[in-house]
Design an enzyme around this catalytic site. Sequence first.
Site, PDB file in Angstrom:
ATOM      1  N   LYS A   1     -22.578  -1.439  -2.311  1.00 33.97           N
ATOM      2  CA  LYS A   1     -23.233  -1.345  -3.286  1.00 33.97           C
ATOM      3  C   LYS A   1     -22.340  -0.032  -4.274  1.00 33.97           C
ATOM      4  O   LYS A   1     -21.067  -0.772  -4.538  1.00 33.97           O
ATOM      5  CB  LYS A   1     -23.479   0.284  -1.397  1.00 33.97           C
ATOM      6  CG  LYS A   1     -22.382   1.343  -1.311  1.00 33.97           C
ATOM      7  CD  LYS A   1     -22.332   2.044  -0.508  1.00 33.97           C
ATOM      8  CE  LYS A   1     -21.667   2.925  -0.064  1.00 33.97           C
ATOM      9  NZ  LYS A   1     -21.857   3.723   0.991  1.00 33.97           N
TER      10      LYS A   1
ATOM     11  N   LYS B   1     -20.495  -5.265  10.554  1.00 29.34           N
ATOM     12  CA  LYS B   1     -19.924  -5.771  12.402  1.00 29.34           C
ATOM     13  C   LYS B   1     -20.201  -5.147  13.391  1.00 29.34           C
ATOM     14  O   LYS B   1     -20.257  -5.571  14.279  1.00 29.34           O
ATOM     15  CB  LYS B   1     -18.252  -5.916  11.831  1.00 29.34           C
ATOM     16  CG  LYS B   1     -18.284  -4.115  11.525  1.00 29.34           C
ATOM     17  CD  LYS B   1     -16.061  -4.571  11.487  1.00 29.34           C
ATOM     18  CE  LYS B   1     -15.562  -2.736  11.421  1.00 29.34           C
ATOM     19  NZ  LYS B   1     -15.892  -2.061  12.330  1.00 29.34           N
TER      20      LYS B   1
ATOM     21  N   LYS C   1       0.616  -0.865  -0.059  1.00 29.53           N
ATOM     22  CA  LYS C   1       0.016   0.800   0.245  1.00 29.53           C
ATOM     23  C   LYS C   1       1.143   1.149  -0.026  1.00 29.53           C
ATOM     24  O   LYS C   1       0.838   1.742  -0.711  1.00 29.53           O
ATOM     25  CB  LYS C   1      -1.124   0.447   1.427  1.00 29.53           C
ATOM     26  CG  LYS C   1      -1.991  -0.508   0.884  1.00 29.53           C
ATOM     27  CD  LYS C   1      -3.100  -0.411   1.717  1.00 29.53           C
ATOM     28  CE  LYS C   1      -4.976  -0.852   2.193  1.00 29.53           C
ATOM     29  NZ  LYS C   1      -5.519  -1.140   2.780  1.00 29.53           N
TER      30      LYS C   1
ATOM     31  N   LEU D   1     -17.728   8.591   7.064  1.00 29.45           N
ATOM     32  CA  LEU D   1     -18.356   9.047   6.482  1.00 29.45           C
ATOM     33  C   LEU D   1     -18.294   7.544   5.498  1.00 29.45           C
ATOM     34  O   LEU D   1     -18.292   6.822   5.932  1.00 29.45           O
ATOM     35  CB  LEU D   1     -16.756   9.593   5.678  1.00 29.45           C
ATOM     36  CG  LEU D   1     -15.326   8.544   5.893  1.00 29.45           C
ATOM     37  CD1 LEU D   1     -15.884   6.819   4.964  1.00 29.45           C
ATOM     38  CD2 LEU D   1     -14.130   8.743   5.384  1.00 29.45           C
TER      39      LEU D   1
ATOM     40  N   GLY E   1     -24.336  -4.637   3.635  1.00 26.04           N
ATOM     41  CA  GLY E   1     -23.783  -5.103   3.972  1.00 26.04           C
ATOM     42  C   GLY E   1     -22.696  -4.462   3.361  1.00 26.04           C
ATOM     43  O   GLY E   1     -22.780  -2.869   4.284  1.00 26.04           O
TER      44      GLY E   1
ATOM     45  N   THR F   1     -13.809   2.289  14.507  1.00 31.68           N
ATOM     46  CA  THR F   1     -14.895   2.627  14.938  1.00 31.68           C
ATOM     47  C   THR F   1     -14.780   1.052  16.603  1.00 31.68           C
ATOM     48  O   THR F   1     -14.505   0.669  15.801  1.00 31.68           O
ATOM     49  CB  THR F   1     -15.884   1.636  14.552  1.00 31.68           C
ATOM     50  OG1 THR F   1     -16.558   2.833  13.033  1.00 31.68           O
ATOM     51  CG2 THR F   1     -17.411   1.654  14.854  1.00 31.68           C
TER      52      THR F   1
ATOM     53  N   LEU G   1     -34.552   4.603   2.634  1.00 34.28           N
ATOM     54  CA  LEU G   1     -35.737   3.996   3.064  1.00 34.28           C
ATOM     55  C   LEU G   1     -35.414   3.712   1.571  1.00 34.28           C
ATOM     56  O   LEU G   1     -36.525   3.256   0.855  1.00 34.28           O
ATOM     57  CB  LEU G   1     -37.164   5.242   3.577  1.00 34.28           C
ATOM     58  CG  LEU G   1     -37.380   5.692   4.994  1.00 34.28           C
ATOM     59  CD1 LEU G   1     -38.337   6.711   4.825  1.00 34.28           C
ATOM     60  CD2 LEU G   1     -37.234   3.892   5.451  1.00 34.28           C
TER      61      LEU G   1
ATOM     62  N   CYS H   1     -19.126  -2.046   7.182  1.00 36.12           N
ATOM     63  CA  CYS H   1     -19.168  -1.269   8.709  1.00 36.12           C
ATOM     64  C   CYS H   1     -20.404  -1.803   9.598  1.00 36.12           C
ATOM     65  O   CYS H   1     -20.777  -2.430  10.228  1.00 36.12           O
ATOM     66  CB  CYS H   1     -19.343   0.092   8.658  1.00 36.12           C
ATOM     67  SG  CYS H   1     -18.225   0.969   8.447  1.00 36.12           S
TER      68      CYS H   1
END
Length: 433
Positions: A324, A266, A35, A153, A260, A122, A253, A263
């Site tokens: 998404k 889990k 990375k 975000l 999925g 988190t 909605l 975030c």
Amino acid sequence: MRIVMIGTGYVGLVSGACFSDFGHRVTCVDKDPAKVEALLDGRIPIFEPGLEILVNRNVEAGRLDFTLDLAEVVPEADAVFIAVGTPSRHGDGHADLKYVHAAAREVAPYLKPGAVVVNKSTVPVGTGDAVQRMIREQCPDAEFYVASNPEFLREGSAIDDFKRPDRVVVGVNEREAETVMREVYRPLTHNESQLILMSRPAAELTKYAANAFLATKISFINEIADLCERVGADVHDVAHGIGLDARIGSRFLQPGPGYGGSCFPKDTLALLKTGEDHEAPQRIVEAVVKSNDWRKRSMGRKVLQSLDGDPHGKTVALLGLTFKANTDDMRDSPAIAIVQTLQDAGVSIRAYDPEGMEQASKVIDNITYCEDVYETMDGADAAVITTEWDAFRALDFARVEKLLNAKVLVDLRNLYEREPMERLGFRYHAIGR
Ligand SMILES: NC(=O)c1ccc[n+]([C@@H]2O[C@H](COP(=O)([O-])OP(=O)(O)OC[C@H]3O[C@@H](n4cnc5c(N)ncnc54)[C@H](O)[C@@H]3O)[C@@H](O)[C@H]2O)c1
């Protein structure tokens, strides 16, 4: 301000790049040499719209750089953010804090007096205390503070979310830490964004409560969608009807194949565990988790039903694999459960995703990855829209018709309308309508 960001994933890289764009001097540290090498080379290891331009602009301006070696940069830092992963721990669903704990121990010897270690990952309630304890144990004389600053975000719109957040949540126990955090966020809060100060545990819990609430909203409308299908109502009418009530709000909605990503799955599980540990069971969230698990496989069954009750040996074209649009993130994508359900029934799968193919190939085996959306449908017995990519919103159905064996479209994102599709001779299956 001199900022060090530990972790250059979706959150660390976006936050680091945005902080540098505000004028702070930022170094992003990662322990993954591939990375760091890519970033030093001007290549961005993840797909996030606008990120490459933002990173390169700030690197050129001398405000942003990357390193493997935190010892080089932590001694200068006013704020050291920890933005490493907190996946579900295998077996029990607790947040796995091993990366956070390791990062805390690694930075401990290098903190300058007055530095603030900021948990952006988190993390469950009490993690700030644990980080403080660990650093203190390792360096009893260190003068430092620990703050909580959860990140809200969304992948796909991460830069805009970071730069124009609904709010910035900061949990601090000392005024000195508050001063540093206010300075870090001053460029943002100059605009209309609000910085909300609270205790560290409240900030830690705010993140889980937010994600659990949003996951609940998604699961709620998904179950209403199922009911709509049975009673002949359109879930979009219902969502519009309730969403205009300001107490409910229209966002989140949109019915779909289940939530999925990195975030919600889990974080809902981790909240359940925190609730159990503190004898405050979170029964609503428990139901949400079950509802979402059930939904993902039920989407696979919906596709099987579209294959005339005889799926064995048939082929399905999956349009989209990521959880998404506008991300390459495959973590807990509904496509994984859908593929599993279809394969269990003897269905072969061809698939295409505009950005997620590389990540998908690490988690989904034995399917045919195709070069473009039309190649995917060649010889398939049904096409299934799994992710709401813009590239799938205006398909050339004259071409699709020639490629598919049967004119069947299962639209798990409701990108199309029934009437025009049926006029084109397609058997069209949507969600909740
Ligand atoms: N992805 C999101 O949309 C999102 C949104 C809000 C909050 N979060 C939270 O932010 C945190 C990070 O998420 P992410 O998606 O960016 O994770 P990620 O897995 O994409 O990235 C984490 C990075 O940290 C690096 N790392 C781990 N330990 C390290 C160490 N000791 N030193 C240096 N680098 C180290 C890894 O190599 C990896 O590159 C998680 O707690 C997540 O729940 C994520």
